[in-house]
Design an enzyme around this catalytic site. Structure first.
Site, PDB file in Angstrom:
ATOM      1  N   HIS A 115       0.849  -1.183   0.000  1.00  0.00           N
ATOM      2  CA  HIS A 115       0.000   0.000   0.000  1.00  0.00           C
ATOM      3  C   HIS A 115       0.883   1.229   0.000  1.00  0.00           C
ATOM      4  O   HIS A 115       1.935   1.245   0.631  1.00  0.00           O
ATOM      5  CB  HIS A 115      -0.911   0.011   1.235  1.00  0.00           C
ATOM      6  CG  HIS A 115      -2.065   0.950   1.088  1.00  0.00           C
ATOM      7  ND1 HIS A 115      -1.953   2.291   1.350  1.00  0.00           N
ATOM      8  CD2 HIS A 115      -3.333   0.740   0.647  1.00  0.00           C
ATOM      9  CE1 HIS A 115      -3.117   2.865   1.103  1.00  0.00           C
ATOM     10  NE2 HIS A 115      -3.969   1.954   0.670  1.00  0.00           N
ATOM     11  N   ASP A 160      -8.042  -4.805  -0.461  1.00  0.00           N
ATOM     12  CA  ASP A 160      -8.534  -5.416  -1.693  1.00  0.00           C
ATOM     13  C   ASP A 160      -8.295  -6.912  -1.759  1.00  0.00           C
ATOM     14  O   ASP A 160      -8.981  -7.627  -2.483  1.00  0.00           O
ATOM     15  CB  ASP A 160      -7.872  -4.754  -2.908  1.00  0.00           C
ATOM     16  CG  ASP A 160      -8.421  -3.366  -3.116  1.00  0.00           C
ATOM     17  OD1 ASP A 160      -9.626  -3.192  -2.896  1.00  0.00           O
ATOM     18  OD2 ASP A 160      -7.644  -2.467  -3.468  1.00  0.00           O
TER      19      ASP A 160
HETATM   20  N1  ACO Z   1       4.370  -7.461  -5.180  1.00  0.00           N
HETATM   21  C1  ACO Z   1       5.724  -7.524  -5.256  1.00  0.00           C
HETATM   22  N2  ACO Z   1       6.558  -6.515  -4.949  1.00  0.00           N
HETATM   23  C2  ACO Z   1       5.984  -5.365  -4.560  1.00  0.00           C
HETATM   24  C3  ACO Z   1       4.572  -5.195  -4.459  1.00  0.00           C
HETATM   25  C4  ACO Z   1       3.772  -6.314  -4.786  1.00  0.00           C
HETATM   26  N3  ACO Z   1       2.444  -6.231  -4.704  1.00  0.00           N
HETATM   27  N4  ACO Z   1       4.304  -3.948  -4.045  1.00  0.00           N
HETATM   28  C5  ACO Z   1       5.468  -3.325  -3.882  1.00  0.00           C
HETATM   29  N5  ACO Z   1       6.500  -4.173  -4.195  1.00  0.00           N
HETATM   30  C6  ACO Z   1       7.925  -3.885  -4.066  1.00  0.00           C
HETATM   31  C7  ACO Z   1       8.434  -2.998  -5.183  1.00  0.00           C
HETATM   32  O1  ACO Z   1       8.893  -3.769  -6.284  1.00  0.00           O
HETATM   33  C8  ACO Z   1       9.527  -2.234  -4.488  1.00  0.00           C
HETATM   34  O2  ACO Z   1      10.638  -3.109  -4.372  1.00  0.00           O
HETATM   35  P1  ACO Z   1      12.159  -2.497  -4.407  1.00  0.00           P
HETATM   36  O3  ACO Z   1      12.256  -1.600  -3.209  1.00  0.00           O
HETATM   37  O4  ACO Z   1      13.041  -3.697  -4.360  1.00  0.00           O
HETATM   38  O5  ACO Z   1      12.266  -1.729  -5.705  1.00  0.00           O
HETATM   39  C9  ACO Z   1       8.993  -2.019  -3.081  1.00  0.00           C
HETATM   40  O6  ACO Z   1       8.101  -3.138  -2.860  1.00  0.00           O
HETATM   41  C10 ACO Z   1       8.248  -0.710  -2.886  1.00  0.00           C
HETATM   42  O7  ACO Z   1       7.228  -0.624  -3.898  1.00  0.00           O
HETATM   43  P2  ACO Z   1       6.660   0.731  -4.529  1.00  0.00           P
HETATM   44  O8  ACO Z   1       6.045   0.415  -5.856  1.00  0.00           O
HETATM   45  O9  ACO Z   1       7.719   1.784  -4.470  1.00  0.00           O
HETATM   46  O10 ACO Z   1       5.543   1.110  -3.488  1.00  0.00           O
HETATM   47  P3  ACO Z   1       4.417   2.168  -3.740  1.00  0.00           P
HETATM   48  O11 ACO Z   1       4.072   2.698  -2.414  1.00  0.00           O
HETATM   49  O12 ACO Z   1       4.778   3.119  -4.812  1.00  0.00           O
HETATM   50  O13 ACO Z   1       3.217   1.260  -4.336  1.00  0.00           O
HETATM   51  C11 ACO Z   1       1.302  -0.073  -4.546  1.00  0.00           C
HETATM   52  C12 ACO Z   1       2.129   0.840  -3.633  1.00  0.00           C
HETATM   53  C13 ACO Z   1       1.022   0.614  -5.897  1.00  0.00           C
HETATM   54  C14 ACO Z   1      -0.050  -0.351  -3.871  1.00  0.00           C
HETATM   55  C15 ACO Z   1       2.085  -1.386  -4.776  1.00  0.00           C
HETATM   56  O14 ACO Z   1       2.362  -2.006  -3.541  1.00  0.00           O
HETATM   57  C16 ACO Z   1       1.359  -2.351  -5.704  1.00  0.00           C
HETATM   58  O15 ACO Z   1       1.500  -2.246  -6.935  1.00  0.00           O
HETATM   59  N6  ACO Z   1       0.563  -3.319  -5.132  1.00  0.00           N
HETATM   60  C17 ACO Z   1      -0.228  -4.230  -5.924  1.00  0.00           C
HETATM   61  C18 ACO Z   1      -1.503  -3.541  -6.397  1.00  0.00           C
HETATM   62  C19 ACO Z   1      -2.521  -3.344  -5.279  1.00  0.00           C
HETATM   63  O16 ACO Z   1      -2.799  -4.252  -4.505  1.00  0.00           O
HETATM   64  N7  ACO Z   1      -3.097  -2.140  -5.239  1.00  0.00           N
HETATM   65  C20 ACO Z   1      -4.140  -1.799  -4.263  1.00  0.00           C
HETATM   66  C21 ACO Z   1      -3.718  -0.715  -3.385  1.00  0.00           C
HETATM   67  S1  ACO Z   1      -4.912  -0.480  -2.118  1.00  0.00           S
HETATM   68  C22 ACO Z   1      -6.104   0.503  -2.792  1.00  0.00           C
HETATM   69  O17 ACO Z   1      -5.940   1.159  -3.787  1.00  0.00           O
HETATM   70  C23 ACO Z   1      -7.354   0.483  -2.098  1.00  0.00           C
END
Ligand code: ACO
Length: 427
Positions: A306, A363
């Site tokens: 998140h 979610d």
């Molecule tokens: N699976 C695998 N790796 C992940 C995931 C995931 N779901 N989410 C984050 N990471 C990793 C990234 O690759 C990154 O790794 P690194 O540091 O080695 O480069 C690290 O965790 C940080 O990730 P960011 O993308 O920088 O985190 P951000 O805060 O920008 O993104 C987000 C948050 C978009 C929700 C992300 O976690 C994601 O894409 N999750 C899956 C989609 C999802 O479930 N969205 C719903 C959000 S809740 C809502 O909208 C109600």
């Protein structure tokens, strides 16, 4: 003494005031930065940028706290109901019995959607995604309610709120009915809001429809959990569209489009699609955990992580329990749910996810409940939109009442400079 932030730039020192919220979070007020220095800040994705002052929702991503108007989400989910929470968000306080009754009656009063809206929905192909249809129909409501809302006029605002709450629910269910080829249903003024959702969705003219109270109670809770989440992508969209003084329906339609994306509300659909893919490929959970960790693989575990909650999502805790209750009560045995449990366990024990604070978000579990309730996968994000509606309305109203300026970020230009136009015959 109030804090001051100092910025040193090219040998000069600039001072900026620090502002503090009621929950003690702080911000450096840089509203004079460009005037004073000629510089702007760069903050892609607005991870460090406050866009407004708001009295509606507080969340602390580190501590996993979420409050609406000062009440914790845990208490509201346990003791309140969706309409009361909607009133709280939109009008700023818990309603008295009379106020709640007036609100419910207002919703009933405006629940009829103009029959000509059916011509519009008929223009969509049966295969259209419900979120696309919902965004279009919400926008189309403007045509039937052309008067733009004066947020300062209480009775006008109240009418607009009731219209939005009732008509949005009806058209949201129509997106499903259209897809199934079923006749479009009408709101039933003898039922409550969430009962109406079930009836609008599933009742058929061929026989009576029995509303299951367990289902209604689970849905009510889900809607409460989704009702607001401060300045997320869709809410910021609603505020920024409304900041141009676009009307309420038009602003909310933009919010629906923003919510649709898989990185935001679309994640609940993406979760189920991911679980189905894992099942169809033999149910090898470990393989998908490896894929999610592989930086050369674009696959992410949907429903994990998140932007704000970097510890745990407080809504996920409540919803996990609701999911267990619903599955137990309805006696559902579904291989997809088994895969979900395995995935959750494997990820929670894995260092990659632990070290990055990647926990199941709201979610992950909401999709599981929706599936158990018989709601088709492509309607999941519509469910989220129904829940988020009061939050969008509250934020739109607050933005207008605060007389916020038009939202207009700046940029750093990185394109070509000084090119000379060349005639098409010489290119
Ligand atoms: N699976 C695998 N790796 C992940 C995931 C995931 N779901 N989410 C984050 N990471 C990793 C990234 O690759 C990154 O790794 P690194 O540091 O080695 O480069 C690290 O965790 C940080 O990730 P960011 O993308 O920088 O985190 P951000 O805060 O920008 O993104 C987000 C948050 C978009 C929700 C992300 O976690 C994601 O894409 N999750 C899956 C989609 C999802 O479930 N969205 C719903 C959000 S809740 C809502 O909208 C109600």
């Amino acid at each position: 003494m109030s804090e001051i932030a100092k910025l040193e730039l090219n040998g000069k020192t600039y001072e900026f005031p620090v502002t503090e919220g009621t929950e003690k979070e702080k911000a450096i007020d840089i509203s004079k930065l460009r005037d004073l220095t000629g510089y702007i800040t760069m903050d892609q994705g607005y991870k460090n940028t406050g866009s407004c002052y708001s009295n509606i929702t507080f969340l602390d991503g580190e501590l996993g706290i979420l409050k609406y108007r000062g009440y914790t989400i845990e208490e509201l989910a346990e003791k309140s109901n969706f309409l009361e929470v909607s009133y709280l968000l939109i009008f700023g306080k818990l309603p008295s019995k009379t106020e709640l009754e007036k609100f419910e009656n207002g919703i009933r009063k405006y629940s009829l959607v103009h029959e000509e809206m059916k011509n519009i929905i008929d223009g969509f192909p049966k295969t259209a995604h419900p979120m696309g249809v919902l965004a279009s129909l919400t926008s189309a409501l403007t045509a039937f309610n052309p008067k733009s809302v004066n947020a300062n006029n209480e009775s006008e605002m109240f009418e607009a709120v009731c219209k939005t709450m009732s008509k949005f629910l009806v058209i949201a269910t129509w997106t499903y009915r259209k897809n199934k080829g079923y006749p479009l249903n009408y709101y039933d003024n003898t039922k409550n809001y969430v009962e109406n959702f079930m009836q609008l969705m599933f009742s058929l003219p061929t026989g009576p429809y029995k509303i299951d109270p367990v289902v209604v109670s689970a849905l009510d809770k889900l809607f409460i959990l989704h009702a607001d989440h401060e300045q997320n992508c869709s809410t910021s969209t609603v505020r920024i569209v409304g900041s141009s003084h676009a009307g309420l329906f038009a602003s909310i339609s933009a919010g629906v489009s923003a919510l649709w994306g898989p990185l935001h509300g679309g994640a609940n659909q993406a979760v189920l699609e991911m679980l189905e893919e894992i099942k169809d490929n033999g149910g090898d959970v470990a393989k998908y955990i490896l894929k999610a960790k592989d930086k050369d693989d674009p696959f992410r575990l949907m429903g994990f992580g998140h932007r704000v909650y970097k510890n745990f999502d407080p809504r996920a805790k409540i919803i996990k329990k609701a999911a267990d209750d619903v599955l137990d009560t309805l006696g559902i045995d579904d291989p997809i749910l088994e895969i979900a449990k395995q995935l959750e366990k494997a990820a929670l024990e894995d260092d990659y996810f632990k070290s990055r604070n990647l926990y199941p978000n709201v979610d992950f579990y909401s999709g599981i409940i929706y599936r158990a309730l018989g709601i088709p996968t492509d309607m999941f994000t519509v469910m989220f939109a129904i829940g988020r509606l009061p939050g969008w309305i509250a934020q739109w109203k607050e933005m207008r009442l605060n007389k916020e300026p038009i939202g207009r970020p700046r940029q750093i230009y990185t394109g070509n400079v000084g090119l000379q136009y060349v005639d098409i015959n010489q290119r």
